[in-house]
Scaffold this motif. Sequence first.
Motif, PDB file in Angstrom:
ATOM      1  N   GLU A   8     -20.216  31.354   9.301  1.00 23.56           N
ATOM      2  CA  GLU A   8     -19.699  31.411  10.670  1.00 23.56           C
ATOM      3  C   GLU A   8     -19.554  30.024  11.285  1.00 23.56           C
ATOM      4  O   GLU A   8     -18.559  29.731  11.954  1.00 23.56           O
ATOM      5  CB  GLU A   8     -20.630  32.265  11.530  1.00 23.56           C
ATOM      6  N   TYR A   9     -20.532  29.156  11.067  1.00 21.03           N
ATOM      7  CA  TYR A   9     -20.525  27.827  11.675  1.00 21.03           C
ATOM      8  C   TYR A   9     -20.027  26.740  10.725  1.00 21.03           C
ATOM      9  O   TYR A   9     -20.078  25.552  11.054  1.00 21.03           O
ATOM     10  CB  TYR A   9     -21.916  27.485  12.213  1.00 21.03           C
ATOM     11  N   LYS A  10     -19.582  27.150   9.520  1.00 21.85           N
ATOM     12  CA  LYS A  10     -19.067  26.222   8.514  1.00 21.85           C
ATOM     13  C   LYS A  10     -20.064  25.085   8.223  1.00 21.85           C
ATOM     14  O   LYS A  10     -19.707  23.909   8.202  1.00 21.85           O
ATOM     15  CB  LYS A  10     -17.705  25.668   8.941  1.00 21.85           C
ATOM     16  N   LEU A  11     -21.310  25.477   8.012  1.00 19.26           N
ATOM     17  CA  LEU A  11     -22.370  24.508   7.754  1.00 19.26           C
ATOM     18  C   LEU A  11     -22.397  24.097   6.281  1.00 19.26           C
ATOM     19  O   LEU A  11     -22.131  24.914   5.402  1.00 19.26           O
ATOM     20  CB  LEU A  11     -23.732  25.100   8.128  1.00 19.26           C
ATOM     21  N   LYS A  12     -22.736  22.858   6.042  1.00 19.90           N
ATOM     22  CA  LYS A  12     -22.941  22.383   4.677  1.00 19.90           C
ATOM     23  C   LYS A  12     -24.379  22.663   4.237  1.00 19.90           C
ATOM     24  O   LYS A  12     -24.621  23.019   3.095  1.00 19.90           O
ATOM     25  CB  LYS A  12     -22.661  20.888   4.584  1.00 19.90           C
ATOM     26  N   GLN A  13     -25.315  22.442   5.168  1.00 22.30           N
ATOM     27  CA  GLN A  13     -26.718  22.685   4.882  1.00 22.30           C
ATOM     28  C   GLN A  13     -27.409  23.200   6.136  1.00 22.30           C
ATOM     29  O   GLN A  13     -27.106  22.760   7.237  1.00 22.30           O
ATOM     30  CB  GLN A  13     -27.418  21.402   4.435  1.00 22.30           C
ATOM     31  N   ALA A  14     -28.331  24.116   5.927  1.00 18.84           N
ATOM     32  CA  ALA A  14     -29.094  24.654   7.052  1.00 18.84           C
ATOM     33  C   ALA A  14     -30.459  25.098   6.545  1.00 18.84           C
ATOM     34  O   ALA A  14     -30.684  25.202   5.337  1.00 18.84           O
ATOM     35  CB  ALA A  14     -28.367  25.829   7.689  1.00 18.84           C
ATOM     36  N   MET A  15     -31.341  25.349   7.483  1.00 16.24           N
ATOM     37  CA  MET A  15     -32.660  25.867   7.142  1.00 16.24           C
ATOM     38  C   MET A  15     -33.093  26.813   8.249  1.00 16.24           C
ATOM     39  O   MET A  15     -32.633  26.682   9.387  1.00 16.24           O
ATOM     40  CB  MET A  15     -33.680  24.731   7.008  1.00 16.24           C
ATOM     41  N   PRO A  16     -33.943  27.782   7.936  1.00 16.63           N
ATOM     42  CA  PRO A  16     -34.480  28.629   9.006  1.00 16.63           C
ATOM     43  C   PRO A  16     -35.504  27.850   9.821  1.00 16.63           C
ATOM     44  O   PRO A  16     -36.054  26.850   9.360  1.00 16.63           O
ATOM     45  CB  PRO A  16     -35.151  29.772   8.242  1.00 16.63           C
ATOM     46  N   ALA A  17     -35.754  28.296  11.032  1.00 14.31           N
ATOM     47  CA  ALA A  17     -36.855  27.739  11.814  1.00 14.31           C
ATOM     48  C   ALA A  17     -38.144  28.081  11.072  1.00 14.31           C
ATOM     49  O   ALA A  17     -38.274  29.161  10.497  1.00 14.31           O
ATOM     50  CB  ALA A  17     -36.859  28.333  13.212  1.00 14.31           C
TER      51      ALA A  17
END
Length: 155
Positions: free
Chosen positions: A25-34
């Motif tokens: 949805e946000y076109k992220l390359k990298q993310a992590m959960p809180a």
Amino acid sequence: MSLDDDIIFKDGVEGINTMFETMREYKLKQAMPALTKNERTYGSLWAIEVFDPTPGLVLKYSSNVEHNSVCASREAWEKTMAIYSPVIIGFGMPHLSVCANGENEKESYAVVHRVQAVNPPVHSTGEREGEEIEGWFERKDAYYKWVHFLPLETT
């Protein structure tokens, strides 16, 4: 996309699916959960509040996504591994990934607050798997001396 497999999602499979949906949805390359914590689990190893869960917040862009809980696109992994060195074990991977994938792409990296996870200890002693690597503590000390000079951004 791939997602780290040694963290525990509070919402189980639903949390995992939400991570993938948020990446798309946000076109992220990298993310992590809180990351949440209690007396038996690790939150973030960093003293950065952006990793702490914030109720009602979907995500917060951050140039620092910990690799102990990363969800990354295939392209992001390929670019990171193209410049990877075995010298970087446990410390430095988040920064290497941002360098490989575009340090000015501020809306490409995020902490997803609508998904929460815990980072459990591996052993009954509470040690992490990295602590079994020869020279771990020396690397850790050197890294923490160096990291204070990094411009870690959160927006």
